[in-house]
Design a protein around this motif. Structure first.
Motif: not given
Length: 273
Positions: A68-88
């Protein structure tokens, strides 16, 4: 004169359930909530590449096991992808260095537990759908689409998890259903966010889509400046800045049609300043 113009730009074959976009270095990066790949699409060459985020990465993973990867953002040269946290199973963060292709992963279970405590959310209410990293601070956009949940923004200072704050945000309604965050980006000191009205009281089960809005928010205060109805039936889940002129922004959007079809429709949104 219309403030915006929305049009179908192209379709990418080979991606199901796109949930986030990021345009960088002439490449459109796409994440899917049912896949363990990061997709890289060269718009000019119409070439799709897949970057595995785990060993033996899979696509179209069944709902109970998907990251459930729901968000992607960038900081400098880094791509950051986050799971939603809605389940374990949805508590992982992936970080990709665009210069070296170095991939790292991190379990965010402890952080997400703190978010629940700070926001007074139960385990089935947390649902992170957008993220922005700026000024040594991560903004995490909570989609309040479960019963008794709330929309809002978690403010997470870098390396200061004890200083986390939650700011509730009241969003407009469509057909008497409150819209809920599905993504957000920062341009200058302005946040552009997507929010969808979906007839469901669950972070897990989908419901009838009642429309998607684009909101414009003053980043320092989180004050909503203006809101525009983009569609009465589409569920837009990703937004990224594509081009900018003196008079307008061009954003790219993706739609999650909640099917297993291996194609992702990308929309162009011209928005006048």
């Amino acid at each position: 004169m219309e403030k915006f113009e929305l049009s179908n730009l192209f379709t990418i074959k080979g991606i199901a359930a796109p949930s986030g976009l990021l345009y960088s270095q002439n490449v459109l990066f796409v994440i899917s909530d049912s896949s363990q790949f990061l997709y890289q699409y060269d718009i000019k060459k119409k070439l799709l590449l897949k970057f595995p985020l785990v060993k033996e990465a899979k696509e179209n993973i069944i709902k109970e096991n998907k990251p459930d990867l729901e968000s992607i953002t960038q900081y400098g040269n880094q791509l950051i992808m986050l799971g939603s946290g809605s389940t374990n199973q949805r508590n992982t963060m992936f970080t990709l260095d665009l210069g070296s292709d170095t991939l790292q992963s991190q379990d965010l279970s402890i952080l997400y537990r703190k978010l629940k405590n700070v926001g007074s959310f139960s385990d089935d209410q947390l649902n992170i759908e957008g993220s922005i990293y700026a000024h040594q601070t991560m903004l995490l956009f909570q989609r309040g689409n479960s019963k008794n949940s709330r929309n809002g923004i978690f403010i997470v200072p870098n390396h200061q998890e004890d200083g986390i704050r939650f700011v509730p945000i009241s969003l407009p309604t469509l057909d008497d259903i409150e819209t809920t965050f599905t993504d957000a980006i920062l341009v200058g000191d302005t946040i552009y966010f997507l929010a969808c009205a979906e007839n469901t009281t669950s972070t897990y089960e989908d419901g009838e889509v009642l429309g998607t809005i684009l909101g414009v928010m003053h980043a320092p205060t989180f004050e909503i400046i203006e809101v525009h109805l983009l569609s009465e039936h589409k569920k837009f889940e990703g937004i990224t800045l594509y081009k900018e002129t003196e008079s307008e922004f061009t954003f790219l959007l993706c739609e999650d049609n909640d099917t297993e079809d291996l194609e992702a429709t990308i929309y162009k949104l011209n928005f006048k300043k």
